[in-house]
Design a protein around this motif. Sequence first.
Motif, short mmCIF file in Angstrom:
data_model
loop_
_atom_site.label_atom_id
_atom_site.label_comp_id
_atom_site.label_asym_id
_atom_site.label_seq_id
_atom_site.Cartn_x
_atom_site.Cartn_y
_atom_site.Cartn_z
N GLY A 223 81.83 59.80 44.46
CA GLY A 223 82.75 59.23 45.43
C GLY A 223 82.54 59.74 46.84
N GLY A 224 82.07 60.99 46.96
CA GLY A 224 81.92 61.58 48.28
C GLY A 224 80.60 61.32 48.96
N ASP A 225 79.56 60.99 48.17
CA ASP A 225 78.22 60.84 48.75
C ASP A 225 77.54 59.53 48.37
N ILE A 226 77.47 59.22 47.09
CA ILE A 226 76.74 58.03 46.66
C ILE A 226 77.39 56.75 47.18
N VAL A 227 78.69 56.60 46.96
CA VAL A 227 79.38 55.38 47.40
C VAL A 227 79.35 55.23 48.92
N PRO A 228 79.69 56.25 49.71
CA PRO A 228 79.60 56.08 51.17
C PRO A 228 78.21 55.70 51.65
N ALA A 229 77.16 56.23 51.01
CA ALA A 229 75.80 55.87 51.41
C ALA A 229 75.52 54.39 51.16
N LEU A 230 76.03 53.87 50.05
CA LEU A 230 75.83 52.45 49.76
C LEU A 230 76.73 51.57 50.62
N VAL A 231 77.90 52.07 50.98
CA VAL A 231 78.77 51.34 51.91
C VAL A 231 78.06 51.18 53.24
N ALA A 232 77.41 52.25 53.71
CA ALA A 232 76.70 52.20 55.00
C ALA A 232 75.56 51.18 54.99
N LYS A 233 75.02 50.89 53.82
CA LYS A 233 73.94 49.91 53.70
C LYS A 233 74.45 48.50 53.42
N GLY A 234 75.77 48.35 53.33
CA GLY A 234 76.35 47.04 53.06
C GLY A 234 76.18 46.59 51.62
N LEU A 235 76.02 47.56 50.69
CA LEU A 235 75.73 47.22 49.30
C LEU A 235 76.92 47.44 48.37
N ALA A 236 78.09 47.75 48.93
CA ALA A 236 79.24 48.11 48.10
C ALA A 236 80.33 47.06 48.16
N ALA A 237 80.88 46.75 46.99
CA ALA A 237 81.99 45.80 46.89
C ALA A 237 83.15 46.49 46.19
N VAL A 238 84.32 45.89 46.31
CA VAL A 238 85.52 46.44 45.68
C VAL A 238 86.01 45.48 44.60
N TYR A 239 86.59 46.03 43.55
CA TYR A 239 87.24 45.24 42.52
C TYR A 239 88.70 45.68 42.48
N ASP A 240 89.62 44.77 42.80
CA ASP A 240 91.04 45.09 42.86
C ASP A 240 91.61 45.13 41.44
N PHE A 241 92.11 46.28 41.04
CA PHE A 241 92.63 46.48 39.69
C PHE A 241 93.77 45.52 39.35
N LYS A 242 94.48 45.04 40.35
CA LYS A 242 95.58 44.12 40.09
C LYS A 242 95.09 42.80 39.49
N ASP A 243 93.82 42.49 39.66
CA ASP A 243 93.26 41.25 39.12
C ASP A 243 92.82 41.40 37.67
N ASN A 244 92.90 42.62 37.13
CA ASN A 244 92.42 42.86 35.78
C ASN A 244 93.45 42.41 34.75
N GLU A 245 93.01 41.63 33.79
CA GLU A 245 93.89 41.12 32.74
C GLU A 245 93.52 41.76 31.41
N VAL A 246 94.46 42.50 30.84
CA VAL A 246 94.25 43.15 29.56
C VAL A 246 95.06 42.43 28.49
N PRO A 247 94.45 42.00 27.41
CA PRO A 247 95.20 41.33 26.34
C PRO A 247 96.35 42.19 25.84
N GLY A 248 97.50 41.56 25.65
CA GLY A 248 98.65 42.26 25.10
C GLY A 248 99.45 43.09 26.08
N ALA A 249 99.04 43.12 27.36
CA ALA A 249 99.78 43.91 28.34
C ALA A 249 101.17 43.32 28.56
N SER A 250 102.16 44.17 28.70
CA SER A 250 103.51 43.72 29.00
C SER A 250 103.69 43.61 30.51
N ASP A 251 104.73 42.89 30.92
CA ASP A 251 105.01 42.79 32.35
C ASP A 251 105.26 44.17 32.95
N ARG A 252 105.83 45.06 32.14
CA ARG A 252 106.21 46.38 32.64
C ARG A 252 105.01 47.32 32.80
#
Length: 402
Positions: A223-252
């Motif tokens: 997190g401190g070195d590898i990801v920032p280096a790839l961010v600087a090269k424009g090679l990093a994307a984000v995945y928003d955890f709120k979009d993740n759908e897990v079978p059987g998950a409750s609203d809570r």
Amino acid sequence: MKVLGIVLAGGEGKRLMPLTEDRAKPAVPFAGSYRLIDFALSNLINSGFLKCAVLTQYKSHSLDRHISLTWRMSSMLGNYVTPVPAQQRRGKQWYQGSADAIYQSMNLITDENPDIIVVFGADHVYRMNARQMVDAHVASGAGVTVAGIRVPRSQADQFGVMTVAGDGSTISEFLEKPADPPGLPDSPEEVLASMGNYVFTADTLIEALEADAADPTSRHDMGGDIVPALVAKGLAAVYDFKDNEVPGASDRDRGYWRDVGTIDSYHEAHLDLVSAEPIFNLYNDQWPIYSYQAQLPGPKFVHGATVRDSIVSAGSIISGATTESSVFATNTRIEDGATVQRSVLMDNVRIGKGAIIRNAIIDKNVVVPPGTLIGINHDDDRRRGFHVSPGGVVVIGKGQVV
């Protein structure tokens, strides 16, 4: 596509002392029947990623044993979960950081020759369908995709925070524990914090690790070195955890994620489990959390025991005692007249008659004598050699004499 899972499980867990006095952080018991590493591994296995290497280092014996006993995959089909200790393949040194751990274990990647490498941490409590994150990574064309979770801006100084470009996917900036970062466009009072979970295109990770290993100024951290280096090269994307759908998950419990890196957060995570409608529901049979289950009889409640909002594991006997908002691991015994409230008891703990336990974590094989008071007077607790957290949780270490 061939996917290899790598779980980083070499952390010391200093902030969880004394629970990590005798074990690695990912081996710390959780919720009576599990170890912390079971959550990351269950997420990968439930996602269909059946080849996983677990990189270990500090005090790894109980962790290695747990993986060997529990995580037995089909060798006939070429599936495995295997612990990999530090091997000093790159020289006479232990892992210098999470990135160096993978670099020193490059033979795992060479042997498997995967297209995609999923790198997960081993010490968070959550459910996640990692296949959805891999699909998003492939669709984006990025070299690395970082799982992000929305947290209040007021908590940003506890995390690595990502700023996202106008396309809604590319990471334009990675800020380490910023004091005042900008909020999200659709939620100004929230930021996207890194969950410590990554999906890499294999070639991108190999190239980044080799460049990092050659950099004498690097901390060799994912997190401190590898990801920032790839961010600087424009090679990093984000995945928003709120979009993740897990079978059987409750609203809570949908979107639940807890970093249990401190005694207080570990204690609070247990309290999230015990209500009638828990904040995190262990009883989701569509996305089970797997672990080793001891061959013991079911729990027993006798002599008018009162058990409220508690999880009681196999082999335990509660006799004429009162418990509330607590979690008990296997083979616990709580005797007549004792009271246990908002506490976590691990395997083989004995609570004597009339004892009162409040806001405590008691590790394995501890015997609490009759009439003992724990969590009532913190000055007394400290005088007896018990650890008291900033939040007032009393911790008794493994086998400690009371």
